[in-house]
Motif scaffolding. Structure first.
Motif, PDB file in Angstrom:
ATOM      1  N   PHE A  35     -20.916 -42.937  21.134  1.00  0.00           N
ATOM      2  CA  PHE A  35     -20.012 -44.023  20.725  1.00  0.00           C
ATOM      3  C   PHE A  35     -19.220 -43.633  19.464  1.00  0.00           C
ATOM      4  O   PHE A  35     -18.010 -43.832  19.404  1.00  0.00           O
ATOM      5  CB  PHE A  35     -20.789 -45.315  20.453  1.00  0.00           C
ATOM      6  CG  PHE A  35     -21.183 -46.084  21.690  1.00  0.00           C
ATOM      7  CD1 PHE A  35     -20.262 -46.342  22.700  1.00  0.00           C
ATOM      8  CD2 PHE A  35     -22.471 -46.575  21.849  1.00  0.00           C
ATOM      9  CE1 PHE A  35     -20.609 -47.063  23.841  1.00  0.00           C
ATOM     10  CE2 PHE A  35     -22.830 -47.300  22.982  1.00  0.00           C
ATOM     11  CZ  PHE A  35     -21.903 -47.543  23.974  1.00  0.00           C
ATOM     12  N   ARG A  36     -19.937 -43.083  18.450  1.00  0.00           N
ATOM     13  CA  ARG A  36     -19.238 -42.740  17.195  1.00  0.00           C
ATOM     14  C   ARG A  36     -18.162 -41.687  17.437  1.00  0.00           C
ATOM     15  O   ARG A  36     -17.078 -41.734  16.864  1.00  0.00           O
ATOM     16  CB  ARG A  36     -20.241 -42.251  16.130  1.00  0.00           C
ATOM     17  CG  ARG A  36     -20.937 -43.412  15.412  1.00  0.00           C
ATOM     18  CD  ARG A  36     -21.836 -42.934  14.287  1.00  0.00           C
ATOM     19  NE  ARG A  36     -23.010 -42.246  14.788  1.00  0.00           N
ATOM     20  CZ  ARG A  36     -24.107 -42.841  15.244  1.00  0.00           C
ATOM     21  NH1 ARG A  36     -24.196 -44.149  15.253  1.00  0.00           N
ATOM     22  NH2 ARG A  36     -25.123 -42.143  15.696  1.00  0.00           N
ATOM     23  N   ASP A  37     -18.443 -40.743  18.323  1.00  0.00           N
ATOM     24  CA  ASP A  37     -17.456 -39.713  18.651  1.00  0.00           C
ATOM     25  C   ASP A  37     -16.209 -40.365  19.284  1.00  0.00           C
ATOM     26  O   ASP A  37     -15.069 -40.029  18.945  1.00  0.00           O
ATOM     27  CB  ASP A  37     -18.127 -38.740  19.632  1.00  0.00           C
ATOM     28  CG  ASP A  37     -17.345 -37.468  19.771  1.00  0.00           C
ATOM     29  OD1 ASP A  37     -16.921 -36.949  18.733  1.00  0.00           O
ATOM     30  OD2 ASP A  37     -17.124 -37.015  20.914  1.00  0.00           O
ATOM     31  N   ARG A  47     -12.667 -47.923  21.151  1.00  0.00           N
ATOM     32  CA  ARG A  47     -12.046 -49.177  20.679  1.00  0.00           C
ATOM     33  C   ARG A  47     -12.878 -50.370  21.146  1.00  0.00           C
ATOM     34  O   ARG A  47     -13.022 -51.360  20.453  1.00  0.00           O
ATOM     35  CB  ARG A  47     -10.596 -49.281  21.176  1.00  0.00           C
ATOM     36  CG  ARG A  47      -9.646 -48.326  20.444  1.00  0.00           C
ATOM     37  CD  ARG A  47      -8.184 -48.696  20.653  1.00  0.00           C
ATOM     38  NE  ARG A  47      -7.780 -48.636  22.053  1.00  0.00           N
ATOM     39  CZ  ARG A  47      -7.433 -47.525  22.702  1.00  0.00           C
ATOM     40  NH1 ARG A  47      -7.429 -46.359  22.064  1.00  0.00           N
ATOM     41  NH2 ARG A  47      -7.089 -47.553  23.965  1.00  0.00           N
ATOM     42  N   ARG A  48     -13.449 -50.268  22.338  1.00  0.00           N
ATOM     43  CA  ARG A  48     -14.280 -51.345  22.869  1.00  0.00           C
ATOM     44  C   ARG A  48     -15.589 -51.496  22.076  1.00  0.00           C
ATOM     45  O   ARG A  48     -16.071 -52.598  21.828  1.00  0.00           O
ATOM     46  CB  ARG A  48     -14.608 -50.966  24.322  1.00  0.00           C
ATOM     47  CG  ARG A  48     -14.817 -52.060  25.164  1.00  0.00           C
ATOM     48  CD  ARG A  48     -14.384 -52.456  26.407  1.00  0.00           C
ATOM     49  NE  ARG A  48     -15.062 -53.719  26.696  1.00  0.00           N
ATOM     50  CZ  ARG A  48     -15.706 -53.956  27.807  1.00  0.00           C
ATOM     51  NH1 ARG A  48     -15.724 -53.061  28.757  1.00  0.00           N
ATOM     52  NH2 ARG A  48     -16.298 -55.109  27.994  1.00  0.00           N
ATOM     53  N   ALA A  49     -16.157 -50.348  21.686  1.00  0.00           N
ATOM     54  CA  ALA A  49     -17.486 -50.372  21.056  1.00  0.00           C
ATOM     55  C   ALA A  49     -17.437 -50.695  19.559  1.00  0.00           C
ATOM     56  O   ALA A  49     -18.392 -51.227  18.997  1.00  0.00           O
ATOM     57  CB  ALA A  49     -18.154 -49.007  21.260  1.00  0.00           C
ATOM     58  N   LYS A  54     -19.926 -52.019  14.232  1.00  0.00           N
ATOM     59  CA  LYS A  54     -19.718 -52.340  12.818  1.00  0.00           C
ATOM     60  C   LYS A  54     -20.577 -53.527  12.398  1.00  0.00           C
ATOM     61  O   LYS A  54     -21.114 -53.571  11.296  1.00  0.00           O
ATOM     62  CB  LYS A  54     -18.230 -52.622  12.586  1.00  0.00           C
ATOM     63  CG  LYS A  54     -17.854 -52.562  11.147  1.00  0.00           C
ATOM     64  CD  LYS A  54     -16.367 -52.439  10.953  1.00  0.00           C
ATOM     65  CE  LYS A  54     -16.092 -52.336   9.458  1.00  0.00           C
ATOM     66  NZ  LYS A  54     -14.729 -52.113   9.147  1.00  0.00           N
ATOM     67  N   ARG A  55     -20.737 -54.499  13.318  1.00  0.00           N
ATOM     68  CA  ARG A  55     -21.575 -55.683  13.014  1.00  0.00           C
ATOM     69  C   ARG A  55     -23.058 -55.375  13.158  1.00  0.00           C
ATOM     70  O   ARG A  55     -23.899 -56.166  12.769  1.00  0.00           O
ATOM     71  CB  ARG A  55     -21.253 -56.817  14.011  1.00  0.00           C
ATOM     72  CG  ARG A  55     -19.936 -57.501  13.813  1.00  0.00           C
ATOM     73  CD  ARG A  55     -19.915 -58.836  14.567  1.00  0.00           C
ATOM     74  NE  ARG A  55     -20.167 -58.700  15.998  1.00  0.00           N
ATOM     75  CZ  ARG A  55     -19.221 -58.516  16.908  1.00  0.00           C
ATOM     76  NH1 ARG A  55     -17.959 -58.421  16.550  1.00  0.00           N
ATOM     77  NH2 ARG A  55     -19.536 -58.421  18.187  1.00  0.00           N
ATOM     78  N   ARG A 160     -22.239 -44.163   7.066  1.00  0.00           N
ATOM     79  CA  ARG A 160     -21.859 -44.941   8.247  1.00  0.00           C
ATOM     80  C   ARG A 160     -21.536 -46.385   7.877  1.00  0.00           C
ATOM     81  O   ARG A 160     -22.162 -46.968   7.010  1.00  0.00           O
ATOM     82  CB  ARG A 160     -23.020 -44.924   9.259  1.00  0.00           C
ATOM     83  CG  ARG A 160     -22.964 -43.737  10.179  1.00  0.00           C
ATOM     84  CD  ARG A 160     -24.195 -43.549  11.023  1.00  0.00           C
ATOM     85  NE  ARG A 160     -24.713 -44.737  11.674  1.00  0.00           N
ATOM     86  CZ  ARG A 160     -25.708 -44.709  12.569  1.00  0.00           C
ATOM     87  NH1 ARG A 160     -26.248 -43.541  12.914  1.00  0.00           N
ATOM     88  NH2 ARG A 160     -26.156 -45.809  13.127  1.00  0.00           N
ATOM     89  N   ASP A 161     -20.545 -46.964   8.583  1.00  0.00           N
ATOM     90  CA  ASP A 161     -20.139 -48.362   8.358  1.00  0.00           C
ATOM     91  C   ASP A 161     -21.310 -49.327   8.503  1.00  0.00           C
ATOM     92  O   ASP A 161     -21.342 -50.365   7.849  1.00  0.00           O
ATOM     93  CB  ASP A 161     -19.129 -48.782   9.448  1.00  0.00           C
ATOM     94  CG  ASP A 161     -17.724 -48.388   9.073  1.00  0.00           C
ATOM     95  OD1 ASP A 161     -17.521 -47.964   7.929  1.00  0.00           O
ATOM     96  OD2 ASP A 161     -16.848 -48.503   9.962  1.00  0.00           O
TER      97      ASP A 161
END
Ligand code: AP5
Length: 217
Positions: A35-37, A47-49, A54-55, A160-161
């Motif tokens: 996902f991060r990649d 964009r979907r993930a 982030k939450r 990481r966020d």
């Protein structure tokens, strides 16, 4: 070997996954890394993930399962794999079981890394990741020689966020509500192995490999 690592955020799944997978010569498949990649490359999947990640919420199952199905169909996963971060809830575990059964196979073992919440917060708040090679460091427990720079490749380290304290707490709640039930799911299947995941990294790797030894074929 077909192996799943399960444990709360910060249990050391990613850290141990690289050593265990390399020792067993199987690919490490980390849904968080995939996902991060995708987020960093701005793909449609990323964009979907992104907002869910982030939450600190789970990305919807249909997105995650489609991604993992594709990855497990790759040739290098044909004779074994280590899954890090998947499954993350009982529906994902049920889907994985059906998928493997359709391919005439099954999981060999699920390794649970056991650590408490305070240790998780200490580990995640100091985690730094290399932007270039993905190597994970810790500002106190495993610091690079030069702060902010990866020893392995010279890349820049970032936080990481989702590693801010309030998001870490939310991720722990999500773990308890959605992921922890997998422990009894896999205990009922008779394939759960739990190890204490506190102490030095290399000792935990030894503990994991000796627990896994009887499953190596
Ligand atoms: P993901 O990347 O899977 O995050 P996570 O499960 O929260 O796990 P972490 O990567 O935070 O921790 P880790 O256990 O790998 O610990 P690490 O080895 O880095 O997922 C991120 C997001 O993606 C999710 O929130 C969700 O949105 C989405 N997602 C992913 N999979 C999904 C799925 N299946 N379904 C839906 N959504 C999904 O170690 C942490 C730190 O501790 C490091 O700094 C390390 O150096 C240090 N450390 C490690 N071991 C030790 C030790 N023994 N002593 C001291 N420090 C240590």
């Amino acid at each position: 070997m077909r192996l799943v690592l399960v444990g709360p955020p910060g249990a050391g799944k990613g850290t141990q996954a690289q050593f265990i997978a390399s020792h067993l010569s199987i690919p490490k498949i980390s849904t968080g890394d995939i996902f991060r990649d995708n987020v960093s490359h701005g793909t449609a999947l990323g964009r979907r993930a992104q907002a869910f990640m982030k939450r600190g919420d789970l990305v919807p199952d249909e997105v995650t399962i489609a991604m993992v199905t594709d990855r497990l169909a790759d040739d290098d996963a044909g004779s074994g794999f280590l899954l890090d971060g998947f499954p993350r809830n009982v529906p994902q575990a049920e889907t994985l079981k059906k998928m493997l059964s359709a391919w005439d196979t099954r999981l060999d073992v699920v390794l649970e890394l056991v650590v408490d919440d305070d240790e998780v917060v200490r580990r995640l708040s100091g985690r730094r990741t290399c932007r270039r090679c993905g190597r994970v460091w810790h500002s106190t427990f495993d610091p690079p020689a030069q702060p902010g720079i990866c020893d392995d490749c010279g890349g820049e380290l970032f936080q990481r966020d989702d590693d801010r304290e309030e998001t870490i707490r939310h991720r722990l709640e999500v773990y308890q509500q959605q992921t922890a039930p997998l422990v009894s799911f896999y205990a009922d299947e008779g394939i759960l192995l739990g190890i204490d995941a506190t102490g030095p990294v290399d000792e935990i790797t030894e503990r994991a490999l000796s627990a896994l030894r009887r499953f190596i074929r």
